[in-house]
Each structure stands twice: as structure tokens, then as C-alpha cells.
Design an enzyme around this catalytic site. Structure first.
Site, PDB file in Angstrom:
ATOM      1  N   ALA A 111      21.464 -25.177 -10.906  1.00  0.00           N
ATOM      2  CA  ALA A 111      21.568 -26.354  -9.705  1.00  0.00           C
ATOM      3  C   ALA A 111      22.707 -26.129  -9.121  1.00  0.00           C
ATOM      4  O   ALA A 111      23.808 -26.495  -9.616  1.00  0.00           O
ATOM      5  CB  ALA A 111      21.205 -27.560 -10.377  1.00  0.00           C
ATOM      6  N   ALA A 112      22.709 -25.992  -7.642  1.00  0.00           N
ATOM      7  CA  ALA A 112      23.801 -25.767  -6.726  1.00  0.00           C
ATOM      8  C   ALA A 112      24.427 -27.179  -6.510  1.00  0.00           C
ATOM      9  O   ALA A 112      24.096 -28.223  -6.493  1.00  0.00           O
ATOM     10  CB  ALA A 112      23.404 -25.340  -5.132  1.00  0.00           C
ATOM     11  N   SER A 161      24.829 -22.374 -11.439  1.00  0.00           N
ATOM     12  CA  SER A 161      24.753 -21.705 -10.211  1.00  0.00           C
ATOM     13  C   SER A 161      25.718 -20.827  -9.480  1.00  0.00           C
ATOM     14  O   SER A 161      26.650 -21.208  -9.659  1.00  0.00           O
ATOM     15  CB  SER A 161      23.998 -22.629  -9.227  1.00  0.00           C
ATOM     16  OG  SER A 161      23.744 -22.235  -7.825  1.00  0.00           O
ATOM     17  N   TYR A 169      21.996 -14.591  -6.975  1.00  0.00           N
ATOM     18  CA  TYR A 169      21.026 -14.577  -5.795  1.00  0.00           C
ATOM     19  C   TYR A 169      21.313 -12.960  -5.330  1.00  0.00           C
ATOM     20  O   TYR A 169      21.947 -12.529  -5.510  1.00  0.00           O
ATOM     21  CB  TYR A 169      21.375 -15.538  -4.867  1.00  0.00           C
ATOM     22  CG  TYR A 169      20.953 -16.807  -4.871  1.00  0.00           C
ATOM     23  CD1 TYR A 169      19.319 -16.947  -5.193  1.00  0.00           C
ATOM     24  CD2 TYR A 169      21.855 -17.821  -4.739  1.00  0.00           C
ATOM     25  CE1 TYR A 169      19.077 -18.379  -5.254  1.00  0.00           C
ATOM     26  CE2 TYR A 169      20.973 -19.152  -4.824  1.00  0.00           C
ATOM     27  CZ  TYR A 169      19.843 -19.259  -5.233  1.00  0.00           C
ATOM     28  OH  TYR A 169      19.362 -20.513  -5.209  1.00  0.00           O
ATOM     29  N   HIS A 211      10.850 -22.981  -8.372  1.00  0.00           N
ATOM     30  CA  HIS A 211      12.389 -23.689  -7.695  1.00  0.00           C
ATOM     31  C   HIS A 211      12.295 -24.867  -7.315  1.00  0.00           C
ATOM     32  O   HIS A 211      12.793 -25.356  -6.381  1.00  0.00           O
ATOM     33  CB  HIS A 211      12.388 -22.495  -6.528  1.00  0.00           C
ATOM     34  CG  HIS A 211      13.832 -22.273  -6.212  1.00  0.00           C
ATOM     35  ND1 HIS A 211      14.469 -21.188  -6.008  1.00  0.00           N
ATOM     36  CD2 HIS A 211      15.100 -23.106  -5.796  1.00  0.00           C
ATOM     37  CE1 HIS A 211      15.653 -21.005  -5.854  1.00  0.00           C
ATOM     38  NE2 HIS A 211      16.179 -22.267  -5.491  1.00  0.00           N
ATOM     39  N   ARG A 242      11.114 -26.102  -3.976  1.00  0.00           N
ATOM     40  CA  ARG A 242      11.980 -26.093  -2.948  1.00  0.00           C
ATOM     41  C   ARG A 242      11.750 -24.766  -2.095  1.00  0.00           C
ATOM     42  O   ARG A 242      12.491 -24.626  -1.101  1.00  0.00           O
ATOM     43  CB  ARG A 242      13.544 -26.152  -3.462  1.00  0.00           C
ATOM     44  CG  ARG A 242      13.804 -27.409  -3.926  1.00  0.00           C
ATOM     45  CD  ARG A 242      15.013 -27.569  -4.960  1.00  0.00           C
ATOM     46  NE  ARG A 242      16.155 -27.081  -4.207  1.00  0.00           N
ATOM     47  CZ  ARG A 242      17.059 -28.177  -3.997  1.00  0.00           C
ATOM     48  NH1 ARG A 242      16.654 -29.573  -4.112  1.00  0.00           N
ATOM     49  NH2 ARG A 242      18.217 -27.968  -3.313  1.00  0.00           N
ATOM     50  N   ASP A 287      10.580 -23.949 -16.125  1.00  0.00           N
ATOM     51  CA  ASP A 287      10.896 -24.994 -15.799  1.00  0.00           C
ATOM     52  C   ASP A 287      10.069 -25.630 -14.532  1.00  0.00           C
ATOM     53  O   ASP A 287       8.984 -24.996 -14.396  1.00  0.00           O
ATOM     54  CB  ASP A 287      12.492 -24.955 -15.093  1.00  0.00           C
ATOM     55  CG  ASP A 287      12.680 -24.116 -13.881  1.00  0.00           C
ATOM     56  OD1 ASP A 287      11.650 -24.122 -13.018  1.00  0.00           O
ATOM     57  OD2 ASP A 287      13.838 -23.832 -13.631  1.00  0.00           O
ATOM     58  N   GLY A 288      10.306 -26.758 -14.310  1.00  0.00           N
ATOM     59  CA  GLY A 288       9.430 -27.467 -13.173  1.00  0.00           C
ATOM     60  C   GLY A 288       9.051 -28.795 -13.512  1.00  0.00           C
ATOM     61  O   GLY A 288       8.185 -28.824 -14.098  1.00  0.00           O
ATOM     62  N   VAL A 322      10.155 -31.216 -15.347  1.00  0.00           N
ATOM     63  CA  VAL A 322      10.464 -31.662 -16.617  1.00  0.00           C
ATOM     64  C   VAL A 322      11.014 -32.850 -16.553  1.00  0.00           C
ATOM     65  O   VAL A 322      12.350 -32.676 -16.431  1.00  0.00           O
ATOM     66  CB  VAL A 322      11.209 -30.476 -17.685  1.00  0.00           C
ATOM     67  CG1 VAL A 322      11.235 -30.941 -19.018  1.00  0.00           C
ATOM     68  CG2 VAL A 322      10.328 -29.198 -17.655  1.00  0.00           C
TER      69      VAL A 322
END
Length: 345
Positions: free
Chosen positions: A76-77, A104, A129, A228, A231, A262-263, A265
Site C-alpha cells: 500500500a503506497a 509498496s 510496478y 487492487h 482502485r 486480497d480484497g 478483508v
């Protein structure tokens, strides 16, 4: 703080609106974000009695590395918007728990600073990325490897652009969604990236059964099912639906490679659902960032609460070993979701 949702409420009431929106935002109408949050209400868990659960084991392995829990802190940024300790507190909290942390590539702290914050013998992976700037990509991969990270989660689902995240744009006033990511990213390019590092690469952002099978055919050791956090492409399926789709069309994926997901949770029961559908480990994105408003203590608290929830729910399932849940669909009932997603059989 008594559950993971409490940390989001606290973050909303604590952070500047701009930074809270940057963490909370999702793309366009936020259909996928809401689906991530709501899918769990359509799942039922089957709890078996007459079993010895006096000695529960939550340990797992991810790519052969041992961890004390089957959940991890996902990339996570810019954690520095929540706390000046930024990613360092996430690394330390994960290390104390014996959990995996995957920073990230767009962290507040550097690749090297985060690695140095970890404990002796702590295992961390790192996210990357697919930059259109190849020099940057090669440099990132070299630095990740030199800093001692053990694997790379390569995010593949937002090539070219980010999703249009309206909630965040209301705060920033900017419409620019250029991600700096390679818009010409192909299977050939994915294969080529593996030659740029000796670390195992896990494609992150798999949203279709077909792409999961492609990654298996290409020989990747694992895939990461993720939309994501809602997002990127609004309308994408949830991790539950994607896992069900893979189980239906390409069950060999679960037999021949590791799968993470994930997503949305927010509780141990969500983790159990994804494990039972075949995920080996489950990522947490927003919750650790929200907990980080309290720094390391907050992330400690969040991980401790989740581990306690998981141990309780595993016992109530009638299972003493969490690894026996992985891929064991007898522990869940997803018929309502399957009817909605696949239609009548």
C-alpha cells in the site's frame, strides 16, 4: 480498537481529508470496492463439532518461507501520510508477529530503509510496478535484491493508467491518471522481466481464470488474485468470484502453484473463506495503513486482534490446523454467489 473496521473509523476522524481519501478511494462508481466489502455476507461457514481443537496451529509457508499466520501486510503506497514512521512501523509490527510484510514500491521510506527496519532473520518480499522507464525498473529490481527481499510481487493490473479515483480527485483537483506504467505490457514482456532478477516473481492483480492459467503455463511459482482494492477497473469481480472461477475451469492452478488473494478483508472469517477457496495466504491492504495512524502500536494491535479472531474461528470450525482449511471447500457454502455469478447450472 476491537476490530479492523474500528481503525478505518479512527483514520477517517484523524487524517486530513486528502490523505484519508487517498487511502480509501476506489475507481469510478466504486462498484468493485463495495462488492469487495459485501461479498462476505453471501458466504456461510460450516462449523464441525466432535473434534479436538485444543492445540491450534496457524503457521503457514509462503514460497517456502515460514510464517506464524496465513495473512500478510500487502503493498500500500505512501504510509507516511498516516504516520511519520511510515512503512517502518509496518515492517516492525509484522516482524514481531512473524507475519509477511510486502512494502509498496511507492513507499514513503526507501527500499533500503524498510529492509533495515526489519528484525534479524525477518523475511520480507517487495512489490514492483512494470514501469515504462526500463532503467527505473531494472534499478528497482537490483535494489530490492541487494536489500535482501526474498521475492517480488509484480503488479500487472494497471498497465498504462491508474483507475479514475473520483473520491481522491475531489481532494486533489487532478484528473491525471497516468501511472508511469508500461501500456504495451505483454506476455512476452512479462516473461522477459523474469530474466532481470534472480528473485521469484509473483504476478499480482490476476482478475480472470484465463490469466491464472496463463501464469501457470508460464511457470510462475505463484499468483496473487486481486482487483487492487477496487482502485483500477471498476466492475471487476471479487477475489471470491475469481477463485470460484479458477476452481471451476482450471483447478490444476491450485495443485501446481501457490495462490494468494486480497480484497475487502476485514475479519478472520473473510480469511477463512479465501483459504477454503484455495488461497494459501491472504493480504491486508487498507487496514494496516489505517492502523498505522497509531504507529507501530496500532499495527501491533490490529494484527493481534486478527490473529485472535482467526484462532477463535478456526476452533469453531472444528479444525486445529489452518493449513487443512486451504482448498477445503467443505468448510464453506458459496452456492448463493455461484448462482449469481455463473447462473443456474
Amino acid at each position: 480498537m476491537w476490530e479492523l473496521n474500528d481503525f478505518q473509523i479512527a483514520a477517517k476522524n484523524t487524517l486530513a481529508a486528502r490523505w484519508y481519501a487517498s487511502y480509501r478511494t476506489a475507481s469510478l462508481d466504486q462498484v468493485t470496492y463495495q462488492a469487495n466489502m459485501n461479498i462476505w455476507s453471501k458466504v456461510r461457514l460450516n462449523g464441525y463439532t466432535f473434534r479436538d481443537v485444543s492445540n491450534v496451529n496457524l503457521n503457514t509457508t509462503i514460497l517456502g518461507y515460514e510464517f506464524t499466520v496465513p495473512f500478510f501486510i500487502a503493498p500500500a503506497a505512501y504510509a507516511g501520510h498516516a504516520n511519520k514512521s511510515a512503512e517502518l512501523s509496518l515492517a516492525r509490527a509484522a516482524g514481531k508477529m512473524g507475519a509477511l510484510y510486502v512494502p509498496s514500491i511507492e513507499s514513503t521510506k526507501s527500499i533500503e530503509e524498510i529492509a533495515e527496519a526489519g528484525f534479524a532473520n525477518q523475511t520480507m518480499f517487495h512489490q514492483e510496478y512494470v514501469w515504462s522507464n526500463r532503467t527505473l525498473l531494472i534499478d528497482d529490481l537490483r535494489r530490492i535484491e541487494d536489500a535482501g527481499y526474498k521475492a517480488i510481487f509484480l503488479t500487472v493490473d494497471n498497465t498504462g493508467v491508474n483507475g479514475i479515483r473520483v473520491q481522491a480527485m475531489r481532494q486533489t483537483g487532478s484528473l491525471d491518471s497516468d501511472s508511469g506504467h508500461d501500456a504495451s505490457f505483454t506476455i512476452e514482456a512479462l516473461s522477459e522481466i523474469r530474466n532481470l532478477t534472480s528473485l521469484p516473481i509473483v504476478p499480482k492483480g490476476i482478475k480472470t481464470a484465463a490469466d491464472a492459467k496463463t501464469c501457470l503455463d508460464m511457470g510462475f511459482p505463484a499468483i496473487y488474485i486481486s482487483n487492487h482494492g477496487g482502485r483500477v477497473l471498476d466492475g471487476s469481480p471479487t477475489a471470491v468470484e475469481i477463485l470460484l472461477d479458477i476452481r471451476r475451469h482450471y483447478p490444476e492452478v491450485f495443485e501446481k502453484m501457490e495462490v494468494y488473494a486480497d480484497g475487502g478483508v476485514r475479519s478472520a472469517n473473510h480469511i477463512i473463506t479465501l483459504l477454503a477457496l484455495g488461497a494459501r495466504a491472504v493480504g491486508l491492504g487498507r487496514s494496516p495503513i489505517f492502523a498505522n495512524i497509531y504507529g507501530e502500536d496500532g499495527v501491533d494491535r490490529m494484527l493481534t486482534l486478527l490473529k485472535a479472531e482467526l484462532e477463535s474461528s478456526v476452533k469453531l470450525l472444528g479444525e486445529a490446523n489452518v493449513q487443512h482449511i486451504v482448498g477445503n471447500a467443505s468448510y464453506i457454502n458459496t452456492k448463493q454467489i455461484e448462482l449469481e455469478y455463473f447462473g443456474p447450472s
